[in-house]
Scaffold this active site. Structure first.
Site, PDB file in Angstrom:
ATOM      1  CG  ASP A  86      10.116  -0.300  -3.470  1.00 35.40           C
ATOM      2  OD1 ASP A  86      11.338   1.123  -3.550  1.00 35.40           O
ATOM      3  OD2 ASP A  86       8.719   0.300  -3.436  1.00 35.40           O
ATOM      4  CD  GLU A 147       9.141   5.455  -7.109  1.00 36.89           C
ATOM      5  OE1 GLU A 147       8.749   6.274  -7.685  1.00 36.89           O
ATOM      6  OE2 GLU A 147       8.687   3.725  -7.128  1.00 36.89           O
TER       7      GLU A 147
END
Length: 379
Positions: A86, A147
């Site tokens: 991400d 994250e």
């Protein structure tokens, strides 16, 4: 027989391979976009002959991909390559920050943090397999989707998987001097909300109590609590829809980072002390996700750093080691006491901005470091 030094890493080939990764935009909060990125990477892992597994996402976030790289003991505990796919860049960022190379620099959203490092370490495994070089320990890859928001949905998955392994490699971007991270500060996130009283801003301004005004006053107070050892930063602020209405609700998010767990808890106490449920404009502070402190100088991690330094010296560069802020999933594995080497990915600058870029030379440099680590950890 092919040796590590003969592996055919090629900068242009690596950039060509990286391009679809960067052009598959994957902001954390867009689960469908993250899953398109997971599709791409899972396909590449399967093409290597890896046994891949798709782990469904939860909390409205994207999936994870776990893969056992071909090896006589594939799937057993050994080395875990841990990374996130991400990014902080919303879909459409490519219009302002297209993937492009300009001399020794390459630009793109998420290229530095951390698709570049993930790709390099995966390419290292690809070249080792193609050359028939067997690593002493089996390698497992785990790519996660969240994250950038503190890993709320996959922390348990990461910790459970990490406990099976002897070594953790986290190819987050290298520190500014090109060095690795061997410890990380503790981090806590907070959700803030002020609740006031609405009114018509032109007709009955004095009847209202502005949630925005209260939050704005608190922002200065919060950021004024920052010290060298414990920082406070308000990074999200949402409120208002009509300029002629006194705002009744304002939401914000704060990040606190501290060099020790004790300092973090002191910072948490300061934040929670801001709760004021009886005021005319209510202030509510709720603690969100937390990353534990990863204490530096753990023997296993220091041994990994020493090995990385030996390999780097053979290649022709230096790798320092230091504790750092800016949390990563290495916080979790390091806090568990599992030997972890973090920030061993590409070199670059301006991550999380519209100037995010990497130094092209670091692609091949870090690929050789990766193959050295894969082939000498556990040997």
């Amino acid at each position: 027989m092919t040796t590590l030094h003969d592996l055919p890493f090629d900068t242009d080939e690596m950039l060509a391979g990286l391009r679809p990764w960067i052009e598959t935009e994957s902001p954390t909060f867009d689960a469908a976009a993250v899953n398109r990125m997971m599709d791409l990477v899972q396909h590449e892992l399967a093409a290597l002959g890896a046994i891949t597994e798709r782990i469904p996402g939860r909390m409205g976030l994207g999936d994870s991909v776990r893969a056992a790289i071909p090896h006589p003991r594939a799937g057993e505990g050994g080395i875990l390559l841990l990374g996130h796919l991400d990014t902080v860049h919303p879909v459409g960022t490519l219009a302002k920050l297209p993937f492009r190379r300009e001399g020794g620099i390459c630009y793109g959203p998420g290229l530095m943090d951390m698709k570049g490092g993930n790709y390099v370490y995966l390419d290292a495994l690809r070249k080792l397999l193609a050359a028939g070089i067997e690593t002493p320990l089996p390698v497992t890859v785990l790519f996660t989707p969240d994250e950038e928001i503190g890993t709320p949905s996959t922390r348990e998955l990461i910790e459970t998987e990490a406990k099976r392994h002897k070594y953790i490699l986290v190819p987050e971007p290298a520190r500014p001097d090109g060095g690795a991270v061997i410890g990380r500060y503790a981090i806590a996130r907070f959700n803030l909300q002020t609740r006031g009283r609405p009114s018509h801003a032109g007709w009955q301004l004095d009847k209202g109590r502005s949630a925005i005004a209260k939050m704005a006053r608190v922002v200065g107070e919060i950021e004024g609590m920052t010290t060298e050892d414990c920082t406070f930063s308000l990074g999200v602020f949402h409120a208002g829809q009509w300029v002629n209405c006194v705002s009744s609700v304002c939401d914000a998010e704060v990040l606190t980072m501290a060099k020790t767990q004790e300092l973090l808890e002191e910072g948490v106490a300061k934040m929670l002390a801001l709760n004021d449920p009886e005021a005319e404009v209510i202030m509510e502070v709720r603690r969100g996700v937390t990353r534990p402190v990863w204490e530096p100088d753990q023997p296993g991690t220091m041994a990994m750093l020493s090995l990385a330094q030996e390999i780097a010296a053979e290649i022709g560069f230096e790798v320092s080691g230091a504790s750092a802020g800016g949390g990563s999933d290495g916080n979790f594995t390091g806090a568990l006491g599992i030997p972890t080497l973090d920030s061993i990915g590409v070199r670059g600058a301006d991550l999380h901005t519209l100037n995010e870029h990497i130094l092209v030379d670091s692609l091949v440099e870090r690929a050789h470091l990766a193959t050295g680590l894969f082939c000498r950890l556990g040997a």
